[in-house]
Design a protein around this motif. Structure first.
Motif, PDB file in Angstrom:
ATOM      1  N   MET A  57       3.257  13.704   4.072  1.00 20.59           N
ATOM      2  CA  MET A  57       2.657  12.530   4.684  1.00 20.59           C
ATOM      3  C   MET A  57       3.500  11.304   4.351  1.00 20.59           C
ATOM      4  SD  MET A  57       0.197  11.062   6.429  1.00 20.59           S
ATOM      5  CE  MET A  57      -1.091  12.311   6.520  1.00 20.59           C
ATOM      6  N   THR A  58       4.005  10.621   5.381  1.00 21.65           N
ATOM      7  CA  THR A  58       4.815   9.428   5.184  1.00 21.65           C
ATOM      8  C   THR A  58       3.951   8.273   4.703  1.00 21.65           C
ATOM      9  OG1 THR A  58       6.287  10.124   6.971  1.00 21.65           O
ATOM     10  CG2 THR A  58       6.386   7.818   6.310  1.00 21.65           C
ATOM     11  N   LYS A  59       4.493   7.525   3.744  1.00 17.61           N
ATOM     12  CA  LYS A  59       3.795   6.344   3.257  1.00 17.61           C
ATOM     13  C   LYS A  59       4.604   5.100   3.583  1.00 17.61           C
ATOM     14  CE  LYS A  59       1.438   8.645  -0.602  1.00 17.61           C
ATOM     15  NZ  LYS A  59       1.151   8.576  -2.063  1.00 17.61           N
ATOM     16  N   LEU A  60       3.907   4.024   3.911  1.00 19.08           N
ATOM     17  CA  LEU A  60       4.526   2.754   4.261  1.00 19.08           C
ATOM     18  C   LEU A  60       4.052   1.691   3.276  1.00 19.08           C
ATOM     19  CD1 LEU A  60       3.637   2.889   8.057  1.00 19.08           C
ATOM     20  CD2 LEU A  60       5.847   3.505   7.076  1.00 19.08           C
ATOM     21  N   THR A  61       4.944   0.825   2.851  1.00 20.02           N
ATOM     22  CA  THR A  61       4.558  -0.336   2.054  1.00 20.02           C
ATOM     23  C   THR A  61       4.521  -1.539   2.978  1.00 20.02           C
ATOM     24  OG1 THR A  61       5.552   0.565   0.045  1.00 20.02           O
ATOM     25  CG2 THR A  61       5.133  -1.805   0.091  1.00 20.02           C
ATOM     26  N   LEU A  62       3.325  -2.065   3.208  1.00 16.38           N
ATOM     27  CA  LEU A  62       3.130  -3.139   4.175  1.00 16.38           C
ATOM     28  C   LEU A  62       2.579  -4.377   3.490  1.00 16.38           C
ATOM     29  CD1 LEU A  62       1.526  -1.108   7.119  1.00 16.38           C
ATOM     30  CD2 LEU A  62       3.947  -1.549   6.663  1.00 16.38           C
ATOM     31  N   HIS A  63       2.812  -5.522   4.129  1.00 17.36           N
ATOM     32  CA  HIS A  63       2.341  -6.802   3.618  1.00 17.36           C
ATOM     33  C   HIS A  63       1.088  -7.237   4.382  1.00 17.36           C
ATOM     34  CE1 HIS A  63       5.910  -7.971   1.121  1.00 17.36           C
ATOM     35  NE2 HIS A  63       6.448  -7.011   1.861  1.00 17.36           N
ATOM     36  N   VAL A  64       0.163  -7.868   3.668  1.00 13.14           N
ATOM     37  CA  VAL A  64      -1.012  -8.462   4.304  1.00 13.14           C
ATOM     38  C   VAL A  64      -0.569  -9.794   4.908  1.00 13.14           C
ATOM     39  CG1 VAL A  64      -3.363  -9.303   3.983  1.00 13.14           C
ATOM     40  CG2 VAL A  64      -2.532  -7.378   2.612  1.00 13.14           C
ATOM     41  N   VAL A  65      -0.463  -9.852   6.231  1.00 12.44           N
ATOM     42  CA  VAL A  65       0.050 -11.067   6.886  1.00 12.44           C
ATOM     43  C   VAL A  65      -1.066 -11.919   7.486  1.00 12.44           C
ATOM     44  CG1 VAL A  65       2.284 -10.007   7.359  1.00 12.44           C
ATOM     45  CG2 VAL A  65       0.469  -9.832   9.069  1.00 12.44           C
ATOM     46  N   ALA A  66      -2.292 -11.383   7.554  1.00 12.52           N
ATOM     47  CA  ALA A  66      -3.422 -12.181   8.030  1.00 12.52           C
ATOM     48  C   ALA A  66      -4.719 -11.568   7.526  1.00 12.52           C
ATOM     49  CB  ALA A  66      -3.442 -12.267   9.559  1.00 12.52           C
ATOM     50  N   ILE A  67      -5.691 -12.424   7.228  1.00 15.75           N
ATOM     51  CA  ILE A  67      -7.033 -12.013   6.810  1.00 15.75           C
ATOM     52  C   ILE A  67      -8.043 -12.805   7.618  1.00 15.75           C
ATOM     53  CG2 ILE A  67      -8.711 -11.972   4.923  1.00 15.75           C
ATOM     54  CD1 ILE A  67      -6.426 -11.630   2.968  1.00 15.75           C
ATOM     55  N   ASP A  68      -9.010 -12.105   8.205  1.00 14.18           N
ATOM     56  CA  ASP A  68     -10.042 -12.753   9.021  1.00 14.18           C
ATOM     57  C   ASP A  68     -11.416 -12.367   8.478  1.00 14.18           C
ATOM     58  OD1 ASP A  68     -11.814 -13.692  10.935  1.00 14.18           O
ATOM     59  OD2 ASP A  68     -10.643 -12.985  12.647  1.00 14.18           O
ATOM     60  N   ASP A  69     -12.180 -13.358   8.049  1.00 17.56           N
ATOM     61  CA  ASP A  69     -13.529 -13.134   7.528  1.00 17.56           C
ATOM     62  C   ASP A  69     -14.590 -13.761   8.441  1.00 17.56           C
ATOM     63  OD1 ASP A  69     -12.763 -11.742   5.158  1.00 17.56           O
ATOM     64  OD2 ASP A  69     -12.178 -13.650   4.256  1.00 17.56           O
ATOM     65  N   THR A  70     -14.291 -13.866   9.726  1.00 20.38           N
ATOM     66  CA  THR A  70     -15.187 -14.533  10.660  1.00 20.38           C
ATOM     67  C   THR A  70     -16.563 -13.880  10.703  1.00 20.38           C
ATOM     68  OG1 THR A  70     -13.309 -15.197  12.043  1.00 20.38           O
ATOM     69  CG2 THR A  70     -15.502 -15.248  13.062  1.00 20.38           C
ATOM     70  N   VAL A  71     -16.611 -12.552  10.759  1.00 16.09           N
ATOM     71  CA  VAL A  71     -17.886 -11.836  10.812  1.00 16.09           C
ATOM     72  C   VAL A  71     -18.348 -11.559   9.389  1.00 16.09           C
ATOM     73  CG1 VAL A  71     -19.094  -9.787  11.652  1.00 16.09           C
ATOM     74  CG2 VAL A  71     -17.238 -10.787  13.008  1.00 16.09           C
ATOM     75  N   ALA A  72     -19.545 -11.997   9.064  1.00 13.35           N
ATOM     76  CA  ALA A  72     -20.057 -11.851   7.700  1.00 13.35           C
ATOM     77  C   ALA A  72     -20.044 -10.396   7.253  1.00 13.35           C
ATOM     78  CB  ALA A  72     -21.480 -12.400   7.624  1.00 13.35           C
ATOM     79  N   GLY A  73     -19.471 -10.149   6.080  1.00 12.11           N
ATOM     80  CA  GLY A  73     -19.451  -8.812   5.518  1.00 12.11           C
ATOM     81  C   GLY A  73     -18.344  -7.915   6.029  1.00 12.11           C
ATOM     82  N   ILE A  74     -17.555  -8.411   6.974  1.00  7.07           N
ATOM     83  CA  ILE A  74     -16.465  -7.610   7.542  1.00  7.07           C
ATOM     84  C   ILE A  74     -15.153  -8.371   7.373  1.00  7.07           C
ATOM     85  CG2 ILE A  74     -15.482  -6.573   9.625  1.00  7.07           C
ATOM     86  CD1 ILE A  74     -18.332  -6.191  10.651  1.00  7.07           C
ATOM     87  N   ARG A  75     -14.193  -7.760   6.711  1.00  2.00           N
ATOM     88  CA  ARG A  75     -12.874  -8.374   6.537  1.00  2.00           C
ATOM     89  C   ARG A  75     -11.855  -7.632   7.383  1.00  2.00           C
ATOM     90  NH1 ARG A  75     -10.089 -10.724   1.156  1.00  2.00           N
ATOM     91  NH2 ARG A  75     -11.328 -12.464   1.952  1.00  2.00           N
ATOM     92  N   THR A  76     -11.142  -8.379   8.212  1.00  3.08           N
ATOM     93  CA  THR A  76     -10.109  -7.805   9.072  1.00  3.08           C
ATOM     94  C   THR A  76      -8.737  -8.139   8.500  1.00  3.08           C
ATOM     95  OG1 THR A  76     -11.488  -7.906  11.058  1.00  3.08           O
ATOM     96  CG2 THR A  76      -9.099  -7.796  11.387  1.00  3.08           C
ATOM     97  N   LEU A  77      -7.948  -7.085   8.270  1.00  2.00           N
ATOM     98  CA  LEU A  77      -6.604  -7.232   7.728  1.00  2.00           C
ATOM     99  C   LEU A  77      -5.561  -6.951   8.792  1.00  2.00           C
ATOM    100  CD1 LEU A  77      -6.948  -5.171   4.409  1.00  2.00           C
ATOM    101  CD2 LEU A  77      -7.321  -7.633   4.702  1.00  2.00           C
ATOM    102  N   THR A  78      -4.514  -7.756   8.804  1.00  4.38           N
ATOM    103  CA  THR A  78      -3.346  -7.470   9.618  1.00  4.38           C
ATOM    104  C   THR A  78      -2.198  -7.151   8.676  1.00  4.38           C
ATOM    105  OG1 THR A  78      -4.092  -8.989  11.351  1.00  4.38           O
ATOM    106  CG2 THR A  78      -1.782  -8.346  11.387  1.00  4.38           C
ATOM    107  N   LEU A  79      -1.609  -5.966   8.846  1.00  4.66           N
ATOM    108  CA  LEU A  79      -0.574  -5.457   7.956  1.00  4.66           C
ATOM    109  C   LEU A  79       0.727  -5.288   8.722  1.00  4.66           C
ATOM    110  CD1 LEU A  79      -2.756  -2.631   6.355  1.00  4.66           C
ATOM    111  CD2 LEU A  79      -2.504  -4.986   5.545  1.00  4.66           C
ATOM    112  N   ALA A  80       1.847  -5.644   8.111  1.00  6.11           N
ATOM    113  CA  ALA A  80       3.140  -5.545   8.792  1.00  6.11           C
ATOM    114  C   ALA A  80       4.250  -5.285   7.786  1.00  6.11           C
ATOM    115  CB  ALA A  80       3.426  -6.831   9.572  1.00  6.11           C
ATOM    116  N   ARG A  81       5.380  -4.803   8.297  1.00  2.00           N
ATOM    117  CA  ARG A  81       6.565  -4.653   7.449  1.00  2.00           C
ATOM    118  C   ARG A  81       7.091  -6.035   7.071  1.00  2.00           C
ATOM    119  NH1 ARG A  81       8.684   0.702   8.023  1.00  2.00           N
ATOM    120  NH2 ARG A  81       8.161   1.725  10.002  1.00  2.00           N
TER     121      ARG A  81
END
Length: 307
Positions: free
Chosen positions: A1-25
């Motif tokens: 299984m290939t593994k990737l090391t990615l950076h957290v480039v955006a975090i969205d907490d607009t919806v209560a209790g739900i965190r949206t992460l954007t990950l990129a090289r």
């Protein structure tokens, strides 16, 4: 299984209790493409958890996941909500799907509850790209709906509900009026899936046209079953509520493991004979002929393992 090391480039907490992460090289290069309905396994301080990908699937420059905080869960969501910060790096396993759209389906009926909407978003993107007939029913708590605006931009055939009784009434009508060849896709808590399956079964839907994505960690305890180890003839019982992985470990066998949710593939064990109740999100149908995931899957009667 290939593994990737990615950076957290955006975090969205607009919806209560739900965190949206954007990950990129780090260099912004394209990431591996994935099948709609795919998930990635993200490693964290206490293990690993699987999360559905919601972004663009064809040569994406980023992976997007949305995580519901579960204080009583396995720790992954707490880590993401309380410790992960913009700019941090995460180890991500390459995408894998056990919930892909069926290409031959006449219509795709997506039915989701709460955070179970996440795999449906990539289904909607695919349906729009390929001009497929798609419908969506989405039930969620008031002000807790995720991706509502994005869904509206992807399809005109989405219905939203915040009342369970209203949803169930619409569900019955919808399931009863679908054209032959429609495939249904369900994702949400176990009680939600049970409700939808009960209605579909009553209306005569064949199980082969119903596809389910379970939440990790919500599996029923299951019935006891026996295990025989081919190498030395050892036989023992895996009790209800105890995993095969836990039983093997208790009997002195070292089985590699990571997520304990049937998504990472680490605890795969070879099966020589017996009936297996597969509960994982990792193995293909072909791989399930002679393998099982020890952390979540169970046997019926006696299962002989090639250990």
């Amino acid at each position: 299984m290939t593994k990737l090391t990615l950076h957290v480039v955006a975090i969205d907490d607009t919806v209560a209790g739900i965190r949206t992460l954007t990950l990129a090289r780090a260099d912004g290069a394209a990431l591996p493409s994935f099948t709609p309905g795919s998930h990635v396994v993200i490693e964290h301080t206490g293990g690993a958890n699987a999360y559905s990908l919601t972004g663009e699937s064809n040569a994406p420059s980023e992976y997007v996941v949305s995580v519901l905080e579960c204080p009583a869960g396995r720790g992954g969501s707490r880590w993401i909500h309380r410790e992960l910060r913009l700019g941090d790096t995460v180890v991500v396993h390459s995408p894998r799907s056990a919930f892909a759209p069926v290409s031959r389906a006449r219509r795709h009926l997506l039915i989701a509850a709460g955070i179970g909407i996440t795999p449906m978003v990539s289904h909607l993107r695919s349906a729009r790209r390929w001009g497929r007939d798609v419908r969506l029913l989405y039930v969620f708590r008031e002000r807790r709906g995720a991706y509502v605006d994005e869904i509206r931009s992807l399809t005109e055939n989405a219905s939203f509900f915040t009342d369970r009784a209203v949803f169930l009434a619409a569900l019955t009508t919808t399931l009863a009026t679908q054209p032959f060849g429609t495939h249904a896709y369900l994702c949400g808590p176990n009680h939600f899936i049970d409700d939808v399956l009960a209605v579909a079964t009553e209306l005569g839907w064949p199980l082969g046209r119903i596809h389910i994505e379970h939440f990790g960690g919500e599996l029923a305890p299951g019935d006891p079953f026996e295990v025989e180890l081919h190498s030395d003839g050892t036989v023992f019982t895996v009790e209800s509520g105890v995993s095969l992985l836990e039983s093997l470990t208790a009997h002195g066998y070292v089985i590699p493991n990571l997520c304990r949710q049937g998504v990472c593939g680490e605890c795969r064990v070879p099966v020589r004979s017996g009936v297996v109740q597969h509960r994982d999100l990792f193995l293909t149908d072909d791989e399930r002929r002679d393998s099982m995931m020890a952390c979540v899957s169970r046997g019926s009667g006696r299962v002989e393992l090639d250990l």
